[in-house]
Design a protein around this motif. Structure first.
Motif, PDB file in Angstrom:
ATOM      1  N   PRO A   1       7.693  -4.450 -12.751  1.00  0.00           N
ATOM      2  CA  PRO A   1       6.460  -4.138 -13.490  1.00  0.00           C
ATOM      3  C   PRO A   1       5.185  -4.042 -12.651  1.00  0.00           C
ATOM      4  N   ARG A   2       5.316  -4.127 -11.341  1.00  0.00           N
ATOM      5  CA  ARG A   2       4.106  -3.946 -10.513  1.00  0.00           C
ATOM      6  C   ARG A   2       3.723  -2.474 -10.492  1.00  0.00           C
ATOM      7  N   ILE A   3       2.441  -2.217 -10.536  1.00  0.00           N
ATOM      8  CA  ILE A   3       1.985  -0.832 -10.370  1.00  0.00           C
ATOM      9  C   ILE A   3       1.446  -0.698  -8.949  1.00  0.00           C
ATOM     10  N   ILE A   4       2.050   0.165  -8.184  1.00  0.00           N
ATOM     11  CA  ILE A   4       1.583   0.407  -6.816  1.00  0.00           C
ATOM     12  C   ILE A   4       0.754   1.689  -6.865  1.00  0.00           C
ATOM     13  N   GLN A   5      -0.558   1.529  -6.919  1.00  0.00           N
ATOM     14  CA  GLN A   5      -1.433   2.711  -7.031  1.00  0.00           C
ATOM     15  C   GLN A   5      -1.385   3.504  -5.734  1.00  0.00           C
ATOM     16  N   PRO A   6      -1.018   4.747  -5.782  1.00  0.00           N
ATOM     17  CA  PRO A   6      -0.984   5.531  -4.546  1.00  0.00           C
ATOM     18  C   PRO A   6      -2.384   5.967  -4.106  1.00  0.00           C
ATOM     19  N   VAL A   7      -2.550   6.064  -2.814  1.00  0.00           N
ATOM     20  CA  VAL A   7      -3.777   6.661  -2.268  1.00  0.00           C
ATOM     21  C   VAL A   7      -3.375   8.048  -1.791  1.00  0.00           C
TER      22      VAL A   7
ATOM     23  N   ILE B   1       3.629  -1.194   3.785  1.00  0.00           N
ATOM     24  CA  ILE B   1       3.124   0.175   3.567  1.00  0.00           C
ATOM     25  C   ILE B   1       4.285   1.113   3.288  1.00  0.00           C
ATOM     26  N   ILE B   2       4.107   1.903   2.250  1.00  0.00           N
ATOM     27  CA  ILE B   2       5.053   2.990   1.960  1.00  0.00           C
ATOM     28  C   ILE B   2       4.273   4.284   2.184  1.00  0.00           C
ATOM     29  N   SER B   3       4.856   5.204   2.884  1.00  0.00           N
ATOM     30  CA  SER B   3       4.107   6.427   3.176  1.00  0.00           C
ATOM     31  C   SER B   3       5.024   7.645   3.156  1.00  0.00           C
ATOM     32  N   ASP B   4       4.442   8.777   2.765  1.00  0.00           N
ATOM     33  CA  ASP B   4       5.238  10.000   2.817  1.00  0.00           C
ATOM     34  C   ASP B   4       4.995  10.762   4.121  1.00  0.00           C
ATOM     35  N   ARG B   5       4.238  10.142   5.053  1.00  0.00           N
ATOM     36  CA  ARG B   5       4.073  10.755   6.380  1.00  0.00           C
ATOM     37  C   ARG B   5       4.055   9.660   7.441  1.00  0.00           C
TER      38      ARG B   5
ATOM     39  N   HIS C   1       0.859  -1.185   0.000  1.00  0.00           N
ATOM     40  CA  HIS C   1       0.000   0.000   0.000  1.00  0.00           C
ATOM     41  C   HIS C   1       0.892   1.232   0.000  1.00  0.00           C
ATOM     42  N   TYR C   2       0.399   2.274  -0.652  1.00  0.00           N
ATOM     43  CA  TYR C   2       1.241   3.463  -0.792  1.00  0.00           C
ATOM     44  C   TYR C   2       0.408   4.710  -0.504  1.00  0.00           C
ATOM     45  N   LEU C   3       0.758   5.419   0.548  1.00  0.00           N
ATOM     46  CA  LEU C   3       0.094   6.683   0.875  1.00  0.00           C
ATOM     47  C   LEU C   3       0.939   7.833   0.338  1.00  0.00           C
ATOM     48  N   PHE C   4       0.332   8.622  -0.524  1.00  0.00           N
ATOM     49  CA  PHE C   4       1.057   9.675  -1.220  1.00  0.00           C
ATOM     50  C   PHE C   4       0.272  10.984  -1.058  1.00  0.00           C
ATOM     51  N   THR C   5       0.459  11.619   0.087  1.00  0.00           N
ATOM     52  CA  THR C   5      -0.341  12.829   0.374  1.00  0.00           C
ATOM     53  C   THR C   5       0.220  14.074  -0.312  1.00  0.00           C
ATOM     54  N   ARG C   6       1.451  13.961  -0.764  1.00  0.00           N
ATOM     55  CA  ARG C   6       2.049  15.140  -1.433  1.00  0.00           C
ATOM     56  C   ARG C   6       1.630  15.239  -2.896  1.00  0.00           C
ATOM     57  N   TYR C   7       0.715  14.365  -3.315  1.00  0.00           N
ATOM     58  CA  TYR C   7       0.384  14.264  -4.745  1.00  0.00           C
ATOM     59  C   TYR C   7       0.009  15.613  -5.352  1.00  0.00           C
ATOM     60  N   ASP C   8       0.681  15.914  -6.461  1.00  0.00           N
ATOM     61  CA  ASP C   8       0.370  17.124  -7.215  1.00  0.00           C
ATOM     62  C   ASP C   8       0.622  16.768  -8.681  1.00  0.00           C
ATOM     63  N   SER C   9      -0.460  16.677  -9.446  1.00  0.00           N
ATOM     64  CA  SER C   9      -0.313  16.182 -10.831  1.00  0.00           C
ATOM     65  C   SER C   9       0.603  17.073 -11.665  1.00  0.00           C
ATOM     66  N   GLU C  10       0.723  18.344 -11.280  1.00  0.00           N
ATOM     67  CA  GLU C  10       1.554  19.269 -12.068  1.00  0.00           C
ATOM     68  C   GLU C  10       3.052  18.973 -11.910  1.00  0.00           C
ATOM     69  N   SER C  11       3.421  18.508 -10.709  1.00  0.00           N
ATOM     70  CA  SER C  11       4.853  18.312 -10.470  1.00  0.00           C
ATOM     71  C   SER C  11       5.162  16.898 -10.002  1.00  0.00           C
ATOM     72  N   ILE C  12       4.421  15.957 -10.569  1.00  0.00           N
ATOM     73  CA  ILE C  12       4.539  14.573 -10.104  1.00  0.00           C
ATOM     74  C   ILE C  12       5.944  14.009 -10.341  1.00  0.00           C
ATOM     75  N   LEU C  13       6.561  14.423 -11.447  1.00  0.00           N
ATOM     76  CA  LEU C  13       7.883  13.902 -11.765  1.00  0.00           C
ATOM     77  C   LEU C  13       8.944  14.418 -10.794  1.00  0.00           C
ATOM     78  N   GLU C  14       8.596  15.479 -10.082  1.00  0.00           N
ATOM     79  CA  GLU C  14       9.578  16.020  -9.148  1.00  0.00           C
ATOM     80  C   GLU C  14       9.516  15.340  -7.793  1.00  0.00           C
ATOM     81  N   ASP C  15       8.528  14.486  -7.589  1.00  0.00           N
ATOM     82  CA  ASP C  15       8.447  13.804  -6.302  1.00  0.00           C
ATOM     83  C   ASP C  15       9.367  12.583  -6.307  1.00  0.00           C
TER      84      ASP C  15
END
Lengths: 460, 168
Positions: B100-106, B123-127, B74-88
């Motif tokens: 090749p697994r896709i870990i869909q962020p929440v 769990i992977i989390s940014d907080r 599971h991946y919690l990604f609260t910093r999500y910003d579609s404009e600067s996603i590549l910078e995360d």
């Protein structure tokens, strides 16, 4: 097989295949060029041929054909071919001056930290992971572009799915030969684009100086280029900018040859076309370079007409096929699959000329950024500007034609920034990377100008 | 070109080279930190891929990805910003390491906490999630202290990240 040994063999194989092709198709150029230029061109041709094969395999879904056994078989074939060619001209390697070998050794010693770093440091750069090498993984786990599904998967939109595939394909070839993903050792292969970028610059300096500038001076100038932090940073970190820059400056060197040749032979035109087209297999900025080079060639023909009957049509057709086929196949695939273009939405309607001031300001910031380029770039620009002023004062306008390449490419970048739908600050952040070919061109032009202003006495 | 001009040129470029070298010399020194931190001498003919990955500022994430087969991530990604996603940094590395697994962020904490977690899930989390309602069910997986990892010209990690294993 050991990862480092394999990447060394893979790299040498590319030099070998390129060198043999150069020998077979343009032996005259080998004789005319010095060691550095021949190494650089061999690297460029070897990669260009491999890219064509890899695109074919990737779209046929046959990347699985690349294995250690098939690679070893191909290596043996190339070695046999090489022996046959070398038996006809045994002295090829030793024909180069010993001073050039010494210069090569000195440069490699200075590059040693970079070489060691490329073997042992983990890959960590943003675009390398986010844009380029994730695609190499996709092409490793699946046998082709279509089979991977990666380029149509909306989750990976952020990876710029429309970007050309040369870099991921060249990297995945190593993965497939090794049988596993190894994004560490492959950096040595990527570093060779930088090494050959330096070789083309050094070779051009030696050739243009015509023994008037001491090799010790050329060596120091080579080191000044190598030690620029921005060059080091992008030399092997998985970005496609240095590979693209390498092909661009190789094309520029060949343009110098074509422009300056006295007899109309068009000897370097096929290679010039190959290098120019291949730059667009790495990055989209290569497309503007194709346009700029095409326009400059037309202007050259208009101003200094050459006998078009002497154009080597067969060689030009072959070079065009090798260079154009990969980018054409990729563009057709993108169009058919509806893969969104990064610059979709770009247009004159969004041009805001207030942006221009900011763009130019940014260019000058880059030019004077001593953190990235130390003192080298400022001094180089100063020398360049003085030379150009001097040439204008001497009314050497025709000699300024090769300068159109650097100005054309910079203009193309400016137009792209102006019409881009993306935020300008975000777009401009790429300039530190796409400026690298321009820096290479600037350094080459300094020596070209020198040669025009002060030709060797028996030539003037 | 006469010898005198060449000598002047050599003197001038030599001085510029020495000034530049003063700033360049960080590089040959800096890159050697890899060998100190990983406590490994580089050997050309030995496969040291995994050893040197320890130097990566996201090494713990890399090794988690290597050992996560057949486990739900599971991946919690609260910093999500579609404009600067590549910078995360975390986002691009999760996708890269797990491919090749896709870990869909929440992207919302509330939605994430309502997910169904099973024992053994990762769990992977940014907080930090320890103080959240889920916290008592989690065992933190140590993430290397960035201070111990060299923060140099090439290797940086600007934002923290957290790894957990669901234990009950």
């Amino acid at each position: 097989m050991n990862q480092n040994l394999l990447i060394i063999i893979y790299t040498l194989w590319i030099y070998l295949i390129g060198g043999l092709s150069l020998k077979v198709f343009n032996d005259q150029l080998i004789k005319k060029n010095n060691l550095f230029l021949n190494l650089g061109l061999s690297w460029g041709i070897g990669n260009a041929i491999l890219i064509l094969i890899l695109y074919f395999l990737a779209f046929a879904g046959k990347l699985e054909w690349i294995q250690l056994t098939s690679g070893a078989g191909l290596l043996v074939l190339v070695l046999i071919g090489g022996m046959i060619v070398l038996m006809k001209s045994r002295k090829i390697a030793w024909r180069f001056k010993w001073q050039n070998w010494l210069l090569l050794l000195g440069s490699l010693i200075f590059l040693l930290p970079l070489i060691r770093h490329s073997f042992f440091a983990p890959l960590n750069a943003w675009d390398a992971l986010g844009v380029w090498l994730i695609k190499a993984k996709a092409l490793f786990y699946f046998p082709g572009v279509i089979e991977s599904g990666f380029f149509k998967e909306s989750f990976y939109d952020y990876t710029h799915q429309d970007y050309p595939l040369a870099l991921p394909l060249l990297v995945t070839t190593f993965y497939r030969l090794l049988g596993s993903v190894n994004d560490q050792a492959v950096q040595f292969y990527l570093l060779n684009f930088f090494i050959n970028f330096i070789f083309i610059l050094t070779g051009t300096m030696i050739q243009m100086s015509k023994n008037r500038i001491a090799l010790s001076n050329i060596f120091i100038i080579t080191l000044l280029i190598i030690e620029m932090p921005n060059m080091i940073l992008f030399s092997h970190n998985g970005y496609a900018d240095i590979p693209m820059a390498f092909f661009m400056i190789a094309a520029m060197k060949l343009f110098f040859d074509l422009f300056s040749e006295r007899k109309t032979t068009f000897n370097t035109l096929p290679l010039l076309i190959l290098m120019t087209l291949t730059s667009a297999s790495f990055k989209v900025e290569g497309f503007s370079f194709i346009g700029v080079m095409g326009i400059t060639l037309l202007i050259m023909q208009w101003v200094k007409p050459k006998n078009l009957r002497k154009i080597p049509l067969v060689k030009i057709s072959l070079a065009t096929l090798i260079g154009l086929a990969p980018i054409t196949v990729w563009e057709i695939y993108k169009y058919k699959q509806g893969i969104a273009d990064t610059y979709a939405g770009a247009g004159l309607a969004i041009v805001n000329f207030s942006k221009l001031k900011m763009i130019i300001h940014y260019y000058f910031n880059e030019l004077f950024d001593t953190n990235r380029y130390l003192l080298t770039l400022i001094l180089a620009f100063f020398v360049y500007a003085l030379e150009v002023l001097f040439m204008i004062s001497k009314k050497m306008i025709i000699s300024l034609i090769p300068h159109l390449i650097i100005f054309g490419q910079l203009t193309a970048y400016t137009i792209l920034y102006l019409i881009s739908p993306h935020p300008l600050i975000w777009q401009l952040s790429s300039f530190e990377r796409i400026a690298l070919p321009l820096i290479g061109m600037l350094l080459m032009l300094i020596f070209y100008n020198f040669n025009c202003l002060w030709p060797k006495k028996n030539e003037s | 070109m006469n010898k005198k001009i060449n000598r002047i040129g050599l003197g001038f470029t030599g001085i510029v080279f020495l000034i530049n070298f003063h700033y360049y010399s960080f590089y040959p020194k800096d890159y050697k930190k890899i060998f100190k931190i990983t406590e490994t001498a580089p050997r050309l003919l030995t496969d040291q891929y995994l050893t040197f990955q320890k130097y990566h500022p996201f090494a713990d994430l890399f090794f988690l990805a290597q050992n996560s087969h057949n486990r739900t991530v599971h991946y919690l990604f609260t910093r999500y910003d579609s404009e600067s996603i590549l910078e995360d940094e975390l986002f691009i590395r999760v996708n890269y390491f797990f491919y090749p697994r896709i870990i869909q962020p929440v992207t919302e904490l509330k939605v994430f906490l309502d997910l169904k977690f099973n024992q053994g899930d990762l769990i992977i989390s940014d907080r930090d999630l320890i103080l959240e309602s889920l916290g008592q069910r989690l065992k933190p997986i140590p993430v290397g202290d960035i201070a111990t990892i060299s923060q140099d010209y090439f290797f940086r990690r600007d934002m923290p990240y957290y790894l957990y294993e669901v234990i009950k």
